[in-house]
Design an enzyme around this catalytic site. Structure first.
Site, PDB file in Angstrom:
ATOM      1  N   ASP A  98      -8.151  -3.809  -0.638  1.00 43.82           N
ATOM      2  CA  ASP A  98      -8.785  -5.199  -2.206  1.00 43.82           C
ATOM      3  C   ASP A  98      -7.963  -6.461  -2.239  1.00 43.82           C
ATOM      4  O   ASP A  98      -8.463  -7.418  -2.898  1.00 43.82           O
ATOM      5  CB  ASP A  98      -7.496  -4.284  -2.938  1.00 43.82           C
ATOM      6  N   HIS A 115       0.580  -1.480  -0.075  1.00 43.02           N
ATOM      7  CA  HIS A 115       0.427  -0.250   0.207  1.00 43.02           C
ATOM      8  C   HIS A 115       0.794   1.136  -0.047  1.00 43.02           C
ATOM      9  O   HIS A 115       2.307   1.292   0.607  1.00 43.02           O
ATOM     10  CB  HIS A 115      -1.119  -0.405   1.391  1.00 43.02           C
TER      11      HIS A 115
END
Length: 444
Positions: A381, A322
């Site tokens: 995700d 991320h």
């Protein structure tokens, strides 16, 4: 259409527009508005949410488990403390700045229900007209068309923007689900279902109610979807679509144009479309790993993915890493607790074990094969696509699901920008262009 022409001219663009990478460093340009260590360039202030991925210890920044706050409340506390209208409760918090009491929540839900309707014949004349696989484009078209039905479209007073925002929050599920049903009917030859939302159901319940032909769902399914919406609702002002919201708002544009721009940003595969890549990658792993219970086989195939020898040959294990978090993404950690319960209810324990194995092995492999400046962990995700698949949500709606939640965060940031802005956001670009003498046509 002459494809050869465009291929030739594209080569011209590649030559003329190419900028040498060393020049970015020479002029101190923060590409992607991030420094060498991945830290975002400070472009504003916000009181809406906060992300923590590191702590300063002995004068040094040290990675820590990720944390996320909405209006001062830690995300774990919100998810664990809310009732059966979690989306609505947290939406009120982000928009108004405070958690609602029972009376305030009831009034807020009543307003949302009254706004959850589309103009007469809008579904037929707009959503069903020229349907396509890209539901995000369908939603953007619908949002811009809705501006034509608003007599106060350009009124940027906080009162009016709040009304517009709540209206869009209310109808986003309809725009997305109806857009999918139109595509499924006209393009795929399936049946068409246009179920009106039920005012006695929550937003999460209505999404499942409108999407499914039999309109049925379990309590756990609604609870998991409600949680998913909360986790995707807001994530700081620096993400691409929220920053887009701020930028377009600062120009004085109207709410519909601002949200259309945010939708256009979110649909990108580097932003809201990432969970689709995770699902496709996991399907690829199942196809090529003989025994998905064998961690040795899984590790071997993941190594091939990182070495650009398998899947899409990008070298990426999607759902890992991320821009902000390093040790952990708090949203992924929360998701995982609900994923396990849902996997048990759906008989998908084997899939859950595969996801868990990839989550455990991928950071090790990436750390061994890549030079990274911070830790790598599963992001939101990674599990969200798996959740949507267990909820029988079609792939075409994965990114629109993100939009149904993030519209709340966009609205909160738009209002905050309107209240505090006094200048249009206009970053600087250093020109490295060489000046040239004009050449007349006959001499070229």
């Amino acid at each position: 259409m002459n494809d050869a022409y465009f291929k030739e001219k594209a080569a011209c663009c590649m030559t003329e527009d190419k900028i040498e990478r060393n020049l970015f460093d020479e002029f101190g340009v923060k590409r992607g508005l991030r420094d060498f260590n991945g830290k975002g360039v400070l472009t504003g202030l916000t009181n809406i949410s906060k992300i923590e991925s590191s702590k300063v210890m002995d004068g040094k920044s040290v990675p820590c488990d990720g944390k996320l706050w909405f209006r001062g409340y830690e995300i774990n506390d919100l998810v664990n403390g809310i009732g059966d209208r979690g989306f609505e409760e947290v939406a009120y918090l982000l928009l108004m700045g405070e958690l609602p009491d029972r009376e305030e929540l009831d009034a807020f839900c009543k307003e949302l229900n009254e706004l959850r309707r589309l103009p007469q014949n809008f579904t037929r004349d707009v959503i069903m007209k020229a349907p396509g696989q890209d539901i995000m484009n369908s939603m953007t078209k619908s949002v811009l068309t809705l501006a034509s039905y608003d007599d106060r479209v350009s009124d940027n007073s906080v009162e009016n923007v709040l009304r517009q925002s709540m209206s869009l929050i209310s109808v986003f599920p309809m725009l997305a689900v109806y857009g999918y049903h139109a595509y499924n009917h006209y393009d795929l030859g399936g049946s068409m279902y246009i179920h009106r939302p039920d005012p006695n159901r929550s937003t999460a319940e209505n999404i499942l109610y409108m999407l499914r032909p039999d309109q049925k769902y379990t309590e756990l399914e609604a609870r998991v979807l409600d949680t998913a919406l909360i986790l995707h609702m807001e994530h700081g002002g620096g993400n691409n679509s929220t920053f887009t919201t701020r930028v377009v708002t600062s120009s004085g544009s109207d709410t519909y144009s601002v949200i259309a721009a945010a939708l256009s940003s979110l649909k990108g595969p580097k932003h809201g479309g990432a969970n689709i890549k995770v699902v496709r990658m996991m399907n690829d792993i199942r196809e090529h790993v003989g025994d998905t219970a064998d961690e040795g086989e899984i590790r071997s195939y993941l190594e091939k993915i990182v070495d650009k020898e398998a899947f899409d040959r990008s070298g990426l294990i999607y759902g890992m890493g991320h821009a902000v978090y390093s040790l952990s993404d708090p949203r992924a950690q929360i998701f995982k607790t609900f994923v396990e319960k849902l996997a048990h209810e759906k008989g998908r324990e084997a899939d859950y074990q595969l996801y868990s194995a990839v989550e455990r092995l991928a950071p090790q492999i990436i750390g061994e094969k890549r030079k990274i400046y911070k830790g790598v962990s599963a992001n939101v995700d990674f599990y969200s696509g798996f959740v949507y698949s267990m909820l029988d949500i079609p792939l075409e709606l994965y990114t629109p699901m993100f939009a149904m939640a993030r519209i709340v965060g966009w609205s909160a940031h738009r209002i905050e920008e309107l209240i505090n802005m006094d200048k249009i956001i206009r970053p600087a670009y250093k020109s490295i262009m060489k000046e040239r003498e004009y050449v007349p046509m006959e001499q070229r």
